[in-house]
Scaffold this motif. Sequence first.
Motif, PDB file in Angstrom:
ATOM      1  N   UNK A  38      87.689  38.800  72.525  1.00 18.87           N
ATOM      2  CA  UNK A  38      88.280  37.500  72.203  1.00 18.87           C
ATOM      3  C   UNK A  38      87.358  36.546  71.482  1.00 18.87           C
ATOM      4  N   UNK A  39      86.071  36.897  71.331  1.00 15.19           N
ATOM      5  CA  UNK A  39      85.108  36.009  70.676  1.00 15.19           C
ATOM      6  C   UNK A  39      85.007  36.351  69.180  1.00 15.19           C
ATOM      7  N   UNK A  40      85.213  35.355  68.320  1.00 12.02           N
ATOM      8  CA  UNK A  40      85.143  35.557  66.870  1.00 12.02           C
ATOM      9  C   UNK A  40      83.710  35.426  66.382  1.00 12.02           C
ATOM     10  N   UNK A  41      83.311  36.353  65.501  1.00 13.14           N
ATOM     11  CA  UNK A  41      81.976  36.335  64.906  1.00 13.14           C
ATOM     12  C   UNK A  41      82.105  36.589  63.406  1.00 13.14           C
ATOM     13  N   UNK A  42      81.221  36.007  62.638  1.00 15.85           N
ATOM     14  CA  UNK A  42      81.219  36.257  61.199  1.00 15.85           C
ATOM     15  C   UNK A  42      79.793  36.184  60.677  1.00 15.85           C
ATOM     16  N   UNK A  43      79.482  37.044  59.715  1.00 22.28           N
ATOM     17  CA  UNK A  43      78.130  37.047  59.148  1.00 22.28           C
ATOM     18  C   UNK A  43      77.927  38.207  58.210  1.00 22.28           C
ATOM     19  N   UNK A  44      76.746  38.816  58.306  1.00 21.79           N
ATOM     20  CA  UNK A  44      76.348  39.879  57.392  1.00 21.79           C
ATOM     21  C   UNK A  44      75.739  41.023  58.184  1.00 21.79           C
ATOM     22  N   UNK A  45      75.993  42.256  57.744  1.00 18.27           N
ATOM     23  CA  UNK A  45      75.383  43.425  58.363  1.00 18.27           C
ATOM     24  C   UNK A  45      74.717  44.275  57.288  1.00 18.27           C
ATOM     25  N   UNK A  46      73.704  45.034  57.680  1.00 17.99           N
ATOM     26  CA  UNK A  46      73.068  45.956  56.741  1.00 17.99           C
ATOM     27  C   UNK A  46      73.788  47.296  56.804  1.00 17.99           C
ATOM     28  N   UNK A  47      73.725  48.045  55.707  1.00 15.91           N
ATOM     29  CA  UNK A  47      74.495  49.272  55.614  1.00 15.91           C
ATOM     30  C   UNK A  47      73.684  50.535  55.789  1.00 15.91           C
ATOM     31  N   UNK A  48      74.386  51.676  55.774  1.00 21.77           N
ATOM     32  CA  UNK A  48      73.741  52.974  55.871  1.00 21.77           C
ATOM     33  C   UNK A  48      73.402  53.377  57.290  1.00 21.77           C
ATOM     34  N   UNK A  49      72.898  54.594  57.438  1.00 23.02           N
ATOM     35  CA  UNK A  49      72.518  55.103  58.755  1.00 23.02           C
ATOM     36  C   UNK A  49      71.198  54.511  59.229  1.00 23.02           C
ATOM     37  N   UNK A  50      70.314  54.202  58.289  1.00 23.78           N
ATOM     38  CA  UNK A  50      69.042  53.564  58.629  1.00 23.78           C
ATOM     39  C   UNK A  50      69.178  52.087  58.320  1.00 23.78           C
ATOM     40  N   UNK A  51      69.471  51.292  59.339  1.00 21.47           N
ATOM     41  CA  UNK A  51      69.766  49.883  59.137  1.00 21.47           C
ATOM     42  C   UNK A  51      68.495  49.029  59.196  1.00 21.47           C
ATOM     43  N   UNK A  91      85.070  30.186  62.877  1.00 21.13           N
ATOM     44  CA  UNK A  91      86.467  29.959  62.521  1.00 21.13           C
ATOM     45  C   UNK A  91      86.579  29.227  61.180  1.00 21.13           C
ATOM     46  N   UNK A  92      85.721  28.253  60.961  1.00 16.22           N
ATOM     47  CA  UNK A  92      85.762  27.493  59.706  1.00 16.22           C
ATOM     48  C   UNK A  92      85.407  28.385  58.507  1.00 16.22           C
ATOM     49  N   UNK A  93      84.426  29.272  58.703  1.00 16.24           N
ATOM     50  CA  UNK A  93      84.025  30.178  57.614  1.00 16.24           C
ATOM     51  C   UNK A  93      85.159  31.142  57.271  1.00 16.24           C
ATOM     52  N   UNK A  94      85.779  31.726  58.301  1.00 16.41           N
ATOM     53  CA  UNK A  94      86.872  32.672  58.074  1.00 16.41           C
ATOM     54  C   UNK A  94      88.056  31.971  57.412  1.00 16.41           C
ATOM     55  N   UNK A  95      88.332  30.739  57.816  1.00 21.78           N
ATOM     56  CA  UNK A  95      89.427  29.975  57.213  1.00 21.78           C
ATOM     57  C   UNK A  95      89.170  29.762  55.725  1.00 21.78           C
ATOM     58  N   UNK A  96      87.927  29.451  55.366  1.00 18.79           N
ATOM     59  CA  UNK A  96      87.568  29.299  53.961  1.00 18.79           C
ATOM     60  C   UNK A  96      87.756  30.616  53.209  1.00 18.79           C
ATOM     61  N   UNK A  97      87.381  31.712  53.857  1.00 21.76           N
ATOM     62  CA  UNK A  97      87.517  33.028  53.237  1.00 21.76           C
ATOM     63  C   UNK A  97      88.985  33.347  52.936  1.00 21.76           C
ATOM     64  N   UNK A  98      89.873  33.011  53.882  1.00 23.77           N
ATOM     65  CA  UNK A  98      91.295  33.277  53.701  1.00 23.77           C
ATOM     66  C   UNK A  98      91.890  32.464  52.554  1.00 23.77           C
TER      67      UNK A  98
END
Length: 205
Positions: free
Chosen positions: A73-86, A159-166
């Motif tokens: 139920x907790x909303x999170x937003x940000x950035x993640x690194x990719x690949x198997x070796x993060x 929530x504010x960031x996701x709203x801007x994204x939408x």
Amino acid sequence: MPNVKLIILAMLTTMSVGCATKVTPKVGWVSLSSVDEFTDQKSCRVTVGSIYTANSIYTQVGNFYPLIEKVNGELRVGLQSGGKIKIPVGNIQLRIDGNKHWDITTSETPLDLAPKSTVDMSIYTHNLPDEQRILVESSIKDSAKILSPYTMTIGDKAKKIVKEMLNGKKIIYRTVAINQGGSTTGEFVLDDSLKIALNQCGIVI
């Protein structure tokens, strides 16, 4: 005797039709649900990738990808690194269209996204006075967040960031390194696939 030229022409025609009807997976935002096999914690992620197939999405080592997540139920937003070796993400900035950019620091990142240590640090802190123990354990947690392959914020800010994204057309990001030369930038389109993926995760803003 069969006409060889006609047989070859028929084969080529069949191959051409097969190639023409092959569907290439559309690049866009996707939802990914999972349940932790030990804690039963449910999560649903909305993200993008570098390579798409009919059934999977792949990211690349050294690249970073926007991530929206709902955990219990907790909303999170940000950035993640990719690949198997993060690799660690560090502090980041997000900007949607011409809006003011958002700063997200490693200190905002939920602790469960930090790398899990194989050493029980309480072995070294349980004999310390309470005030000193709390300070040391807090420093250990902060260090773990800095090394996290995720940098995310939660709550009203998320929530504010996701709203801007939408409501936006494009999101750009920057990882904030100590020296500017070490920073990484990138951008992703915000299209209808974002709203569809969010709905699939039950994320309503």
